[in-house]
Design a protein around this motif. Structure first.
Motif, short mmCIF file in Angstrom:
data_model
loop_
_atom_site.label_atom_id
_atom_site.label_comp_id
_atom_site.label_asym_id
_atom_site.label_seq_id
_atom_site.Cartn_x
_atom_site.Cartn_y
_atom_site.Cartn_z
N ALA A 175 0.85 -1.19 0.00
CA ALA A 175 0.00 0.00 0.00
C ALA A 175 0.89 1.24 0.00
CB ALA A 175 -0.90 -0.01 1.23
N GLU A 198 -5.38 -1.46 -6.51
CA GLU A 198 -4.95 -1.15 -5.15
C GLU A 198 -5.67 -2.10 -4.19
OE1 GLU A 198 -4.25 3.16 -3.23
OE2 GLU A 198 -6.32 2.75 -3.67
N PRO A 199 -5.02 -3.21 -3.76
CA PRO A 199 -5.69 -4.15 -2.86
C PRO A 199 -6.09 -3.51 -1.53
CG PRO A 199 -3.75 -5.16 -3.85
CD PRO A 199 -3.70 -3.71 -4.20
N THR A 200 -5.23 -2.62 -1.00
CA THR A 200 -5.54 -1.89 0.24
C THR A 200 -5.63 -0.41 -0.10
OG1 THR A 200 -4.23 -3.50 1.48
CG2 THR A 200 -4.79 -1.44 2.60
N THR A 202 -5.30 3.54 -0.22
CA THR A 202 -4.36 4.53 0.32
C THR A 202 -4.94 5.92 0.06
OG1 THR A 202 -3.09 4.74 -1.73
CG2 THR A 202 -2.38 3.02 -0.18
N GLY A 225 -9.88 -5.25 -5.10
CA GLY A 225 -9.44 -3.93 -4.65
C GLY A 225 -9.97 -2.80 -5.51
N THR A 275 -9.27 9.10 4.01
CA THR A 275 -8.02 8.31 3.95
C THR A 275 -6.92 8.92 4.81
OG1 THR A 275 -7.13 9.50 2.00
CG2 THR A 275 -8.56 7.60 1.57
N SER A 321 -5.16 -2.73 9.22
CA SER A 321 -5.99 -2.11 8.17
C SER A 321 -6.00 -0.59 8.27
CB SER A 321 -7.42 -2.64 8.26
OG SER A 321 -7.98 -2.34 9.53
N PRO A 324 -2.52 2.38 6.35
CA PRO A 324 -2.37 3.28 5.20
C PRO A 324 -2.93 4.67 5.42
CG PRO A 324 -3.12 1.11 4.49
CD PRO A 324 -3.20 1.13 5.99
N GLY A 348 0.92 -3.75 11.25
CA GLY A 348 0.95 -3.38 9.83
C GLY A 348 1.92 -2.26 9.51
#
Length: 449
Positions: A175, A198-200, A202, A225, A275, A321, A324, A348
């Motif tokens: 990320a 983007e899997p996670t 940001t 994502g 975000t 989680s 980011p 993380g």
């Protein structure tokens, strides 16, 4: 002359304060400031920017855009004006582009230049020159861009933009808003459709601001994502930008007020992009008295005022989680955790290993130097709360956020804290010391009474 180029370190010491009071404004958001200058440089027409963060990192980006053929300068009214050259209009600079301490500046600029047939040498200070650039050179090479980098894919680095760029589909391996943004900027002058997966999620400032400048960009949530797609070779149109306060900078007075008894402050005009609000959410979960007042929209972003009072915090588990949305705020969160009841566990955090320093190791060393028990692994940190005794000298490793975090700690420590070098604070928050002292803080040179 830039503060960061003074040869001698500037140590500072921070002593216990009696309560912070006042209404303040922190510098303009750094992420938006960099992007406003860059997007303005490749738009058609004149982009105006109010509230630009006039710190070294952003000024270096303004100089780089000017060296690439655009024109970025501040008027007598403190409004910045950028004369754009269009998405294909950048030219090879006569001199190396010096990005100082800014990873965001150099990585986004590399994306911006990657698909224009120019040659540019990118350099930075000692800290930036230690940071890996492979995470952007690898995806940008897929467009046809070539790089001559120093050992370990580091700066100094020479970029040769692609003469005939080809669109790509790139899945982010970690990320990173910087890597995502570099690829999206390269897409602007590439024919066809380029997608970033983007899997996670940001920070999404690039997508929001590109849309505002008229880019052909779509964002779609799928099972694997977020899919962000740019259709290239559509010109951007100049905009009027008003930059709100930086939540990463607001983090320091916010935590200072929470941990310093008797504090009651308001931090005005802060960006509340979802975000970027991970730290606020976390501190509220820990028992922090933070109220968002006067919510409103400005330039496509939600903003508001933060009313913060001193609070009794308690330790929590901060899930991976959330990382980011607050990756830059873990140093100051660790300081807050040291004053909370119980243990705070943060997960993380692998991205912190490749920031200005190994930020995770630097934070842990600073906490331990000031009597705070910790334990850690490759991607996690546990902080035992109960109050920081203080008395330690913190090695900042030329990292502005480490310096500011431990100066905040001193305002509530039983003794004091000191940092070995404060010069790099100027890269993001030039008036940090003046702002905190103006509210009742006690930060000064080691020999000051």
């Amino acid at each position: 002359m830039s503060n960061t180029h003074i040869a001698e370190p500037l140590p500072l010491i921070s002593r216990k304060a009696q309560g912070l009071k006042g209404r303040i404004r922190v510098p303009g958001d750094k992420s938006m400031s960099h992007r406003a200058l860059m997007f303005g440089a490749v738009a058609i027409g004149e982009t105006t920017i109010k509230g630009l963060l006039e710190a070294e990192d952003v000024i270096n980006t303004a100089k780089a855009m000017t060296a690439l053929g655009a024109k970025a300068e501040r008027g007598a009214d403190n409004v910045w004006r950028v004369q754009g050259v269009g998405i294909a209009g950048l030219r090879s600079p006569d001199q190396p582009l010096d990005f100082g301490n800014s990873g965001t500046g150099v990585r986004l600029a590399m994306g911006l230049m990657a698909t224009t047939p120019l040659t540019a040498r990118c350099i930075g200070d000692a800290s930036l020159s230690k940071r890996p650039m492979g995470r952007v050179t690898v995806p940008l090479s897929q467009f046809g861009t070539t790089f001559e980098a120093s050992e370990g894919n580091r700066l100094p680095l020479t970029l040769h933009g692609a003469k005939n760029p080809v669109p790509v589909t790139y899945t982010l391996p970690v990320a990173s808003a910087q890597v995502k943004s570099a690829v999206l900027l390269a897409a602007l002058n590439t024919p066809g459709k380029t997608s970033v997966i983007e899997p996670t999620p940001t920070r999404d400032h690039t997508e929001r601001m590109l849309k505002g400048f008229g880019a052909a960009i779509t964002v779609e949530q799928r099972e694997d994502g977020r899919h962000i797609t740019v259709e290239g070779q559509h010109e951007l149109t100049a905009q009027a930008i008003d930059v709100p306060g930086d939540p990463s900078s607001a983090a320091f007075p916010m935590v200072a007020a929470l941990i310093t008894e008797g504090s009651d402050i308001v931090i005005e005009n802060i960006m509340l992009n979802p975000t970027r609000t991970g730290l606020i959410d976390t501190l509220v979960e820990m028992g922090g008295d933070i109220v968002i007042e006067n919510r409103r929209l400005a330039g496509g972003e939600e903003v508001g005022d933060l009313h913060v009072r001193s609070s009794r915090l308690h330790g929590i588990r901060v899930p991976a989680s959330r990382a980011p949305s607050m990756i830059d705020e873990y140093p100051i969160l660790s300081v807050a955790a040291s004053f909370a009841d119980g243990t705070t566990r943060m997960e993380g955090l692998e991205e912190l290993r490749v920031k200005e320093s190994d930020r995770l190791a630097a934070v842990e060393a600073g906490l331990q130097a000031n009597g705070v028990p910790t334990s850690s692994g490759r991607d996690w940190l546990e902080v035992q709360g109960g109050g920081a005794p203080g008395g330690g000298k913190v090695t900042t490793h030329m990292d502005h956020r480490i310096a500011m975090s431990f100066l905040v700690m001193g305002l509530a420590s039983r003794i004091y804290t000191s940092v070995d070098d404060s010069r790099f604070i100027a890269t993001s928050f030039p008036d940090f010391t003046g702002l905190l002292n103006g509210m009742g803080g006690r930060i000064g040179p080691p020999d000051a009474k």
